[in-house]
Every structure is written in C-alpha cells, then in structure tokens.
Design a protein around this motif. Structure first.
Motif, mmCIF file in Angstrom:
data_model
loop_
_atom_site.group_PDB
_atom_site.id
_atom_site.type_symbol
_atom_site.label_atom_id
_atom_site.label_comp_id
_atom_site.label_asym_id
_atom_site.label_seq_id
_atom_site.Cartn_x
_atom_site.Cartn_y
_atom_site.Cartn_z
ATOM 1 N N GLY A 105 -13.550 -2.309 -1.392
ATOM 2 C CA GLY A 105 -13.056 -2.076 -0.042
ATOM 3 C C GLY A 105 -11.978 -1.026 0.045
ATOM 4 O O GLY A 105 -11.712 -0.272 -0.901
ATOM 5 N N ASP A 106 -11.355 -0.991 1.213
ATOM 6 C CA ASP A 106 -10.213 -0.121 1.470
ATOM 7 C C ASP A 106 -9.020 -0.672 0.693
ATOM 8 O O ASP A 106 -8.760 -1.876 0.705
ATOM 9 C CB ASP A 106 -9.925 -0.124 2.978
ATOM 10 N N ARG A 112 -6.034 -0.758 1.351
ATOM 11 C CA ARG A 112 -5.099 -1.508 2.189
ATOM 12 C C ARG A 112 -5.438 -3.003 2.192
ATOM 13 O O ARG A 112 -4.589 -3.832 2.492
ATOM 14 C CB ARG A 112 -5.106 -0.964 3.617
ATOM 15 N N GLN A 113 -6.678 -3.327 1.856
ATOM 16 C CA GLN A 113 -7.144 -4.715 1.851
ATOM 17 C C GLN A 113 -7.186 -5.341 0.457
ATOM 18 O O GLN A 113 -7.589 -6.493 0.295
ATOM 19 C CB GLN A 113 -8.548 -4.791 2.474
ATOM 20 N N PHE A 114 -6.804 -4.593 -0.545
ATOM 21 C CA PHE A 114 -6.803 -5.097 -1.918
ATOM 22 C C PHE A 114 -5.841 -6.284 -2.003
ATOM 23 O O PHE A 114 -4.675 -6.184 -1.643
ATOM 24 C CB PHE A 114 -6.391 -3.973 -2.872
ATOM 25 N N ALA A 115 -6.326 -7.414 -2.483
ATOM 26 C CA ALA A 115 -5.563 -8.660 -2.448
ATOM 27 C C ALA A 115 -4.633 -8.823 -3.643
ATOM 28 O O ALA A 115 -4.971 -8.440 -4.763
ATOM 29 C CB ALA A 115 -6.527 -9.848 -2.380
ATOM 30 N N ARG A 119 -2.061 -0.174 -4.358
ATOM 31 C CA ARG A 119 -1.564 -1.390 -3.707
ATOM 32 C C ARG A 119 -1.092 -2.313 -4.818
ATOM 33 O O ARG A 119 -1.824 -2.536 -5.780
ATOM 34 C CB ARG A 119 -2.638 -2.042 -2.842
ATOM 35 N N TYR A 150 0.836 -1.203 0.000
ATOM 36 C CA TYR A 150 0.000 0.000 0.000
ATOM 37 C C TYR A 150 0.866 1.246 0.000
ATOM 38 O O TYR A 150 1.816 1.370 0.779
ATOM 39 C CB TYR A 150 -0.911 -0.006 1.228
#
Length: 178
Positions: free
Chosen positions: A43-44, A46-49, A28, A16
């Motif tokens: 989502g946020d 920071r949570q992007f996979a 990210r 991130y």
C-alpha cells in the motif's frame, strides 16, 4: 530488551516522512518504502502499520544479523549495533564490529582475525567472547566507542561525497551523542 530498542527507534524516527534530499524515499517509523515492499507491504507508505514496522525491526535488524546472540554476551553492544544497523544496514553494523575486533586483537595474539562478512557467525562470536574475557570490564564500552567512531566517520564521508546529505549530518551525529 529488543522491544524497548524498537520502541525507541520508532519514537525517534516518527511517522510518515518524505524528505526531498533523502534518496531512501518515503519512510514510516523509519522503515523505507523499499524495505516495506521487500517484506510484502503493497500500500501507500502513509498506511504502513506500526506492528509491521516492529516485525521488520525484530526480524531483519535483530534476529537475522544475530544481534540476539550478541545481546546475551554484551547487551549494550547489541543495542549499539541495532541502532547502527537501523541507520546503515545490519551488515554494515556487524562489519564495524568485526573490524573493531580485528584491530583490537593485538596482531591476532588474543584470537584469530574474523572475516569481514557482515554476519554474526561462530568466528565473530568466538572473537567477541575472547575479547570480553581478555579485556575485562571496559571491553564492551571500548567496542561501542570503536563502532561509534566508524559510524561517525561514515556519516562525515557521506556528507562530503554528497552535499545534499549535509542537511542530515547534524541530526545523524546528534542522535549518537551521549
């Protein structure tokens, strides 16, 4: 090939990041929030996979612009176009290729000019095939040099037009050395 290219981009781009001078906003794995959202992420960042980033790189930066078809002819060129596309957009990368092919066709005597449409279509592939066949072993390296030159000029122009981008210029250029 594409798996290694994607891994290298993700390793280089890191996790991130939200740099205040970056107009692209939060990223990210090198994927901007706008691109993630356009591909269904809600989502946020920071949570992007990572698997979602891999899928976007494969589809939007390799398959859709047609770099997989370039790779069967000139794998190092396809790798350069992928890297350029990640940084500047796939259409810009392909347009750089088209400009180089047009400028290197000796007044359209080797093959007809191709439209600057940012897509790897039949005309671009035919010109690429003819260029590679006509110019021989060094042809791929010459195209890569031309694309690197166009990319470098664009980075310099961006920094000149928007002084806030000067903070990124060294890194943009350093990543392309070698």
């Amino acid at each position: 090939m594409i798996d290694e290219l994607i891994d290298a981009v993700i390793d280089r781009e890191g996790g991130y990041v939200r740099h205040p001078a970056d107009r692209g906003g939060a990223t990210r794995y090198g994927i901007t929030e706008a691109v993630a959202r356009a591909n269904g992420f809600v989502g946020d960042m920071r949570q992007f996979a990572r698997p979602a980033a891999v899928a976007i790189y494969r589809r939007a930066y390799w398959q859709q612009p047609g770099l997989d078809r370039v790779a069967t002819r000139a794998p190092q060129l396809a790798a350069e176009l992928f890297d350029t596309g990640v940084n500047m957009g796939p259409a810009t990368a392909v347009t750089f290729l088209q400009r180089a092919l047009n400028a290197l066709n000796r007044g359209a005597s080797d093959y007809p000019d191709v439209p600057l449409d940012g897509r790897v279509g039949p005309a671009t592939l035919a010109a690429l095939d003819r260029f590679l066949a006509t110019r021989g072993a060094a042809a791929q390296a010459v195209l890569i040099k031309a694309i690197d030159s166009l990319q470098g000029e664009r980075y310099l122009s961006l920094a000149e037009q928007r002084p806030a981008d000067e903070v990124f210029l060294y890194g943009w250029l350093a990543q392309r050395v070698g």
